[in-house]
Design a protein around this motif. Structure first.
Motif, PDB file in Angstrom:
ATOM      1  N   UNK A 273       0.830  -1.208   0.000  1.00 48.24           N
ATOM      2  CA  UNK A 273       0.000   0.000   0.000  1.00 48.24           C
ATOM      3  C   UNK A 273       0.868   1.263   0.000  1.00 48.24           C
ATOM      4  N   UNK A 274       2.162   1.088   0.245  1.00 51.01           N
ATOM      5  CA  UNK A 274       3.090   2.222   0.190  1.00 51.01           C
ATOM      6  C   UNK A 274       3.552   2.509  -1.236  1.00 51.01           C
ATOM      7  N   UNK A 275       3.246   1.615  -2.180  1.00 49.25           N
ATOM      8  CA  UNK A 275       3.713   1.783  -3.558  1.00 49.25           C
ATOM      9  C   UNK A 275       3.138   3.068  -4.174  1.00 49.25           C
ATOM     10  N   UNK A 276       4.012   3.900  -4.715  1.00 47.71           N
ATOM     11  CA  UNK A 276       3.585   5.208  -5.222  1.00 47.71           C
ATOM     12  C   UNK A 276       2.684   5.094  -6.445  1.00 47.71           C
ATOM     13  N   UNK A 277       2.960   4.132  -7.341  1.00 51.64           N
ATOM     14  CA  UNK A 277       2.150   4.003  -8.552  1.00 51.64           C
ATOM     15  C   UNK A 277       0.762   3.470  -8.222  1.00 51.64           C
ATOM     16  N   UNK A 291      -8.348   5.736   0.825  1.00 53.04           N
ATOM     17  CA  UNK A 291      -7.676   6.105   2.071  1.00 53.04           C
ATOM     18  C   UNK A 291      -6.511   5.155   2.311  1.00 53.04           C
ATOM     19  N   UNK A 292      -5.326   5.711   2.476  1.00 54.99           N
ATOM     20  CA  UNK A 292      -4.123   4.930   2.744  1.00 54.99           C
ATOM     21  C   UNK A 292      -3.579   5.284   4.122  1.00 54.99           C
ATOM     22  N   UNK A 293      -2.937   4.343   4.797  1.00 58.54           N
ATOM     23  CA  UNK A 293      -2.245   4.696   6.035  1.00 58.54           C
ATOM     24  C   UNK A 293      -1.012   5.526   5.698  1.00 58.54           C
ATOM     25  N   UNK A 294      -0.481   6.280   6.646  1.00 62.11           N
ATOM     26  CA  UNK A 294       0.818   6.911   6.434  1.00 62.11           C
ATOM     27  C   UNK A 294       1.856   5.835   6.124  1.00 62.11           C
ATOM     28  N   UNK A 295       2.917   6.201   5.429  1.00 63.54           N
ATOM     29  CA  UNK A 295       3.920   5.209   5.026  1.00 63.54           C
ATOM     30  C   UNK A 295       4.452   4.423   6.217  1.00 63.54           C
ATOM     31  N   UNK A 296       4.621   5.069   7.359  1.00 65.06           N
ATOM     32  CA  UNK A 296       5.191   4.378   8.523  1.00 65.06           C
ATOM     33  C   UNK A 296       4.242   3.345   9.108  1.00 65.06           C
TER      34      UNK A 296
END
Length: 345
Positions: A273-277, A291-296
């Motif tokens: 889910x951290x993938x930018x594309x 909605x995504x979690x923060x990267x951390x």
């Protein structure tokens, strides 16, 4: 209510303290990446030994950063499934022992429920919504009716998307962890350099399922067949084309679930889910709120475990001291994904 959450399902030794399922008081993650990089993947025996070595210092650090003592903690939670068996047992045993010795309630948490809850830690999200769980071990599209009421609509029929990223990176000697490296290289390449095939899964039962085995094979063993001769064959171009196909595969099935259910909110979780594309593609639908979690909080962490545990505890659920670990998602099938320990309903 302050919950101390422990996560040790793979190669991250993590502990966090979360208040009332929302307020993160501390979130400590000790990563083992340097120890596994030489092998281009996680070595289970090394992972479990590092957990044994690090679990106590990590828990102590979480308490210190939260400026709390064990007497201030109201409950203890640990991941008990799914994951590497040796790694799970370290965190689970430590958590149960800590709860028993201090007289605190204990609850065992399904790792996947934690990943779905990660975005809730920093967002107010209403149920129901479409959930997307993408990581090194899982690719799941589901309808989420509540924090522990998940209707699985589709999953991978072979490799997970994170596994495909890691194996492609290993074959080309790009480094570890593969997902992060491929994402970085892809930004310097052109996705039009190769036209890799998207999976074609027939039948109503596979309407929301994904597959990455064929894509992985095409990128590793048949790359020349799909290469656009107008582009130079570089790692950057290869990564861009591969990542584009993988992410579009996920997006196509996810948006199919959105259209069929009429639910216009999507919540993602897991390392991929951290993938930018992937984030860019899911943002292209103006009628869908993603909605995504923060990267951390995309990777493994204790905050997501403590956060979802709060809701079980608030409802009155507890896990017994006899709760054990399980490498697989035992209580998992299309229509059900539960997070309590064995024997709990």
């Amino acid at each position: 209510m302050k919950v101390l959450g422990i996560e040790s399902s793979c190669d991250e030794t993590a502990c966090a303290i979360v208040e009332d399922g929302k307020n993160i008081l501390s979130n400590v993650v000790a990563t083992q990446i340097p120890f596994h990089r030489i092998y281009s993947g996680v070595v289970p025996e090394i992972a479990s030994r590092k957990h044994v070595e690090w679990i106590l210092p990590v828990v102590k650090q979480a308490l210190k950063e939260a400026d709390l003592t064990l007497s201030d903690i109201d409950a203890v939670a640990s991941t008990n499934r799914p994951g590497l068996m040796g790694s799970l047992l370290v965190g689970l045993t430590f958590g149960k022992t800590l709860a028993w010795s201090t007289g605190k309630p204990f609850i065992a948490i399904n790792h996947m429920l934690g990943h779905l809850y990660a975005a809730h830690l920093v967002n107010d999200i209403e149920y129901p919504y479409i959930g997307l769980l993408v990581s090194g071990g899982h690719s799941i599209i589901c309808k989420v009716n509540g924090f522990d009421d998940i209707e699985v609509m589709g999953t991978t029929v072979d490799d997970s998307v994170g596994e495909a990223f890691d194996k492609v990176a290993k074959f080309y000697g790009l480094g570890y962890p593969g997902g992060v490296i491929i994402d970085g290289l892809a930004k310097k390449g052109n996705a039009a350099a190769a036209d890799f095939p998207m999976p074609k899964l027939d039948g109503k039962e596979h309407r929301y399922d994904v597959s990455f085995s064929g894509l992985k094979t095409a990128v590793i063993h048949q790359c020349d067949m799909f290469w656009n001769k107008d582009f130079e064959k570089t790692n950057e171009n290869m990564c861009a084309a591969f990542q584009e196909t993988a992410c579009r595969t996920i997006a196509s099935r996810l948006f199919r679930a959105v259209d069929d259910t009429g639910l216009k909110t999507v919540v993602a979780g897991g390392g991929v889910a951290a993938n930018s594309r992937l984030r860019e593609l899911l943002a292209e639908r103006s009628d869908v709120k993603c909605i995504f979690p923060p990267l951390k909080l995309c990777g493994d962490n204790g905050a997501m475990i403590a956060g979802v545990a709060y809701h079980f505890l608030k409802r009155g659920d507890r896990s017994g001291i006899d709760t054990t670990a399980c490498a697989r998602i035992v209580q998992f099938k299309k229509g059900l994904l539960r997070g309590m320990g064995p024997g709990k309903k």
